[in-house]
Design a protein around this motif. Structure first.
Motif, mmCIF file in Angstrom:
data_model
loop_
_atom_site.group_PDB
_atom_site.id
_atom_site.type_symbol
_atom_site.label_atom_id
_atom_site.label_comp_id
_atom_site.label_asym_id
_atom_site.label_seq_id
_atom_site.Cartn_x
_atom_site.Cartn_y
_atom_site.Cartn_z
ATOM 1 N N LYS A 135 0.824 -1.213 0.000
ATOM 2 C CA LYS A 135 0.000 0.000 0.000
ATOM 3 C C LYS A 135 0.860 1.266 0.000
ATOM 4 O O LYS A 135 0.319 2.376 0.101
ATOM 5 C CB LYS A 135 -0.924 0.005 1.221
ATOM 6 C CG LYS A 135 -1.885 -1.176 1.303
ATOM 7 C CD LYS A 135 -2.818 -1.226 0.115
ATOM 8 C CE LYS A 135 -3.867 -2.321 0.274
ATOM 9 N NZ LYS A 135 -4.748 -2.432 -0.902
ATOM 10 N N LEU A 136 2.161 1.104 -0.133
ATOM 11 C CA LEU A 136 3.093 2.220 -0.142
ATOM 12 C C LEU A 136 3.535 2.489 -1.580
ATOM 13 O O LEU A 136 2.786 2.225 -2.508
ATOM 14 C CB LEU A 136 4.271 1.894 0.775
ATOM 15 C CG LEU A 136 3.867 1.504 2.214
ATOM 16 C CD1 LEU A 136 5.024 0.875 2.954
ATOM 17 C CD2 LEU A 136 3.322 2.706 2.962
ATOM 18 N N GLU A 137 4.727 3.002 -1.772
ATOM 19 C CA GLU A 137 5.248 3.259 -3.103
ATOM 20 C C GLU A 137 6.039 2.053 -3.597
ATOM 21 O O GLU A 137 6.534 1.252 -2.789
ATOM 22 C CB GLU A 137 6.145 4.496 -3.089
ATOM 23 C CG GLU A 137 5.419 5.788 -2.767
ATOM 24 C CD GLU A 137 4.338 6.106 -3.784
ATOM 25 O OE1 GLU A 137 4.561 5.883 -4.999
ATOM 26 O OE2 GLU A 137 3.262 6.584 -3.377
ATOM 27 N N PRO A 138 6.186 1.898 -4.927
ATOM 28 C CA PRO A 138 6.971 0.762 -5.433
ATOM 29 C C PRO A 138 8.366 0.680 -4.819
ATOM 30 O O PRO A 138 8.876 -0.417 -4.560
ATOM 31 C CB PRO A 138 7.033 1.030 -6.939
ATOM 32 C CG PRO A 138 5.787 1.797 -7.232
ATOM 33 C CD PRO A 138 5.568 2.665 -6.027
ATOM 34 N N GLU A 139 8.986 1.822 -4.535
ATOM 35 C CA GLU A 139 10.335 1.836 -3.977
ATOM 36 C C GLU A 139 10.391 1.220 -2.575
ATOM 37 O O GLU A 139 11.455 0.763 -2.132
ATOM 38 C CB GLU A 139 10.875 3.264 -3.949
ATOM 39 C CG GLU A 139 11.191 3.840 -5.322
ATOM 40 C CD GLU A 139 9.973 4.207 -6.154
ATOM 41 O OE1 GLU A 139 10.117 4.371 -7.389
ATOM 42 O OE2 GLU A 139 8.858 4.334 -5.576
ATOM 43 N N ASP A 140 9.255 1.203 -1.868
ATOM 44 C CA ASP A 140 9.226 0.591 -0.540
ATOM 45 C C ASP A 140 9.369 -0.923 -0.600
ATOM 46 O O ASP A 140 9.628 -1.572 0.428
ATOM 47 C CB ASP A 140 7.929 0.968 0.184
ATOM 48 C CG ASP A 140 7.903 2.426 0.603
ATOM 49 O OD1 ASP A 140 8.606 2.772 1.563
ATOM 50 O OD2 ASP A 140 7.203 3.226 -0.048
ATOM 51 N N LEU A 141 9.213 -1.486 -1.786
ATOM 52 C CA LEU A 141 9.414 -2.925 -1.925
ATOM 53 C C LEU A 141 10.837 -3.331 -1.566
ATOM 54 O O LEU A 141 11.077 -4.465 -1.136
ATOM 55 C CB LEU A 141 9.105 -3.363 -3.359
ATOM 56 C CG LEU A 141 7.628 -3.377 -3.763
ATOM 57 C CD1 LEU A 141 7.485 -3.593 -5.264
ATOM 58 C CD2 LEU A 141 6.861 -4.448 -2.993
ATOM 59 N N GLU A 159 6.663 4.101 -18.794
ATOM 60 C CA GLU A 159 7.219 4.810 -17.642
ATOM 61 C C GLU A 159 7.114 3.956 -16.379
ATOM 62 O O GLU A 159 8.083 3.836 -15.607
ATOM 63 C CB GLU A 159 6.487 6.145 -17.443
ATOM 64 C CG GLU A 159 7.020 6.953 -16.272
ATOM 65 C CD GLU A 159 6.272 8.253 -16.066
ATOM 66 O OE1 GLU A 159 6.535 8.926 -15.049
ATOM 67 O OE2 GLU A 159 5.436 8.603 -16.925
ATOM 68 N N ARG A 160 5.950 3.349 -16.160
ATOM 69 C CA ARG A 160 5.788 2.473 -14.991
ATOM 70 C C ARG A 160 6.654 1.220 -15.119
ATOM 71 O O ARG A 160 7.169 0.706 -14.115
ATOM 72 C CB ARG A 160 4.314 2.077 -14.841
ATOM 73 C CG ARG A 160 3.419 3.182 -14.350
ATOM 74 C CD ARG A 160 3.606 3.517 -12.892
ATOM 75 N NE ARG A 160 3.312 2.417 -11.992
ATOM 76 C CZ ARG A 160 3.156 2.561 -10.667
ATOM 77 N NH1 ARG A 160 3.273 3.752 -10.114
ATOM 78 N NH2 ARG A 160 2.899 1.521 -9.904
ATOM 79 N N LEU A 161 6.826 0.740 -16.326
ATOM 80 C CA LEU A 161 7.691 -0.415 -16.549
ATOM 81 C C LEU A 161 9.120 -0.091 -16.127
ATOM 82 O O LEU A 161 9.766 -0.884 -15.426
ATOM 83 C CB LEU A 161 7.643 -0.832 -18.017
ATOM 84 C CG LEU A 161 8.647 -1.901 -18.472
ATOM 85 C CD1 LEU A 161 8.504 -3.177 -17.661
ATOM 86 C CD2 LEU A 161 8.448 -2.189 -19.959
ATOM 87 N N GLU A 162 9.615 1.063 -16.522
ATOM 88 C CA GLU A 162 10.986 1.422 -16.170
ATOM 89 C C GLU A 162 11.131 1.674 -14.678
ATOM 90 O O GLU A 162 12.173 1.368 -14.085
ATOM 91 C CB GLU A 162 11.422 2.643 -16.977
ATOM 92 C CG GLU A 162 11.617 2.353 -18.453
ATOM 93 C CD GLU A 162 12.504 1.131 -18.693
ATOM 94 O OE1 GLU A 162 13.584 1.036 -18.065
ATOM 95 O OE2 GLU A 162 12.101 0.256 -19.490
ATOM 96 N N ARG A 163 10.100 2.232 -14.050
ATOM 97 C CA ARG A 163 10.147 2.438 -12.594
ATOM 98 C C ARG A 163 10.223 1.102 -11.874
ATOM 99 O O ARG A 163 11.026 0.924 -10.944
ATOM 100 C CB ARG A 163 8.918 3.219 -12.139
ATOM 101 C CG ARG A 163 8.944 3.607 -10.674
ATOM 102 C CD ARG A 163 7.720 4.434 -10.316
ATOM 103 N NE ARG A 163 7.713 4.800 -8.908
ATOM 104 C CZ ARG A 163 6.708 5.450 -8.315
ATOM 105 N NH1 ARG A 163 5.648 5.818 -9.028
ATOM 106 N NH2 ARG A 163 6.779 5.740 -7.017
ATOM 107 N N ALA A 164 9.408 0.150 -12.298
ATOM 108 C CA ALA A 164 9.443 -1.183 -11.684
ATOM 109 C C ALA A 164 10.772 -1.871 -11.950
ATOM 110 O O ALA A 164 11.328 -2.554 -11.078
ATOM 111 C CB ALA A 164 8.288 -2.028 -12.217
#
Length: 343
Positions: free
Chosen positions: A160-166, A192-197
């Protein structure tokens, strides 16, 4: 159900029968589940089941506190492959397991989780929603819940946080020796979301299973689905078939994410197709499953029109609020393979 999934020739090695009351070694069962998650093509005749919010409902009623140890225990007992746990942060940065941003619905406390210290959250007891039952379980940390599940069942992390919190979530699991005991995920709908992940997963490393979440309001191109799955060597893709208006008819095709082309991409990429059949409160039935959800299956007795439909369209993982009933239905259809000995 019209489609019978072809039987896969390769079978598990024989495991000697255990004495009555004996338990499998700690890591054995979750290891076997992980094997089936990691090799979709070998196990397409076995549909895996995920317990939404760890398994809090039966027959449409809340019977256990969601995201609780009790729910994990029950799910492990009935043969569920994965429990979904929702992760948030306390005021002092602790990773805790809670679906809502606030405490009122599921605990004895009030207020926003992000405004409470972990020490304060530990004074809050989980409740069985709508029943008045107060459990003896406090708001749990992620670490506590992972340890409780370890070796028995896999954990599907709903961040429930940001992808970076993973990165920190995975570090917690890795510290507990559970890098192979979790499945992490995030929504991807464009490049853009692909590159962030991709950036997040580069920081995490390759020893943890990652699953993209794809929704058909934004993702309609099968080639994009295949590219995303390939980018992460994903063992599964979580597919959303939206039905936001109750006046809309039930999906007749499963949408672009459950098309024949999408199913072919899953087979080529050796990944599972994941459907969510659980309801969302105060929203149309089966909102994330084209109207074909748990309510239609059990309240109206249309199990074939729900689980049969999605399996016919390629689903090999079902996340549900009715895990025990779904497992029973799947067994009756010959779509479950024992984790015990196969002769």
């Amino acid at each position: 159900m019209r489609l019978i999934v072809p039987f896969v020739a390769t079978i598990l090695s024989f495991v000697p029968a255990l004495p009555s009351g004996a338990y499998l070694p700690e890591a054995s069962h979750s290891g076997m589940i992980h094997e089936r998650l990691s090799d979709a093509n070998r196990w397409r005749d076995h549909v895996m089941v995920v317990a939404h919010r760890a398994g809090w409902k039966e027959n449409g009623k809340v019977v256990r506190a969601e995201n609780s140890r009790d729910a994990i225990d029950h799910s492990a007992l009935i043969g569920v492959e994965m429990v979904e746990l929702d992760v948030r942060r306390s005021k002092d940065g602790a990773l805790v397991v809670m679906h809502d941003a606030t405490l009122e619905r599921t605990t004895t406390c009030k207020g926003a989780i992000a405004e409470q210290s972990l020490a304060t959250l530990k004074t809050c007891r989980l409740i069985v929603e709508g029943t008045g039952i107060v459990t003896d379980e406090p708001v749990p940390t992620l670490e506590e819940m992972l340890l409780h599940a370890k070796g028995r069942i896999l954990v599907n992390i709903d961040n429930k946080l940001e992808p970076e919190d993973l990165v920190e979530i995975v570090a917690t699991a890795r510290r507990l020796g559970m890098a192979d005991g979790i499945l992490i995920k995030t929504a991807i709908w464009n490049d853009e979301r692909l590159e962030r992940a991709r950036s997040v997963m580069t920081a995490i490393g390759p020893d943890v299973a990652f699953m993209p979440i794809l929704a058909d309001d934004a993702v309609k191109d099968t080639a994009f689905v295949a590219r995303v799955a390939r980018a992460f060597h994903a063992p599964a893709t979580e597919m959303i078939n939206w039905r936001r208006d109750a006046a809309e008819p039930l999906t007749a095709s499963g949408g672009p994410l459950f098309s024949p082309r999408a199913r072919a991409a899953a087979i080529r990429g050796n990944f599972h197709m994941w459907i969510n059949t659980y309801p969302i409160t105060d929203r149309p039935e089966g909102m994330v499953a084209g109207g074909r959800g748990d309510g239609l299956a059990w309240s109206e007795g249309q199990t074939d029109a729900v689980y049969g439909f999605w399996i016919d369209h390629g689903a090999t993982i079902i996340q549900t609020d009715e895990p025990e009933a779904v497992i029973g239905w799947l067994e009756g259809q010959g779509l479950r393979r024992s984790y015990a000995q196969i002769n």
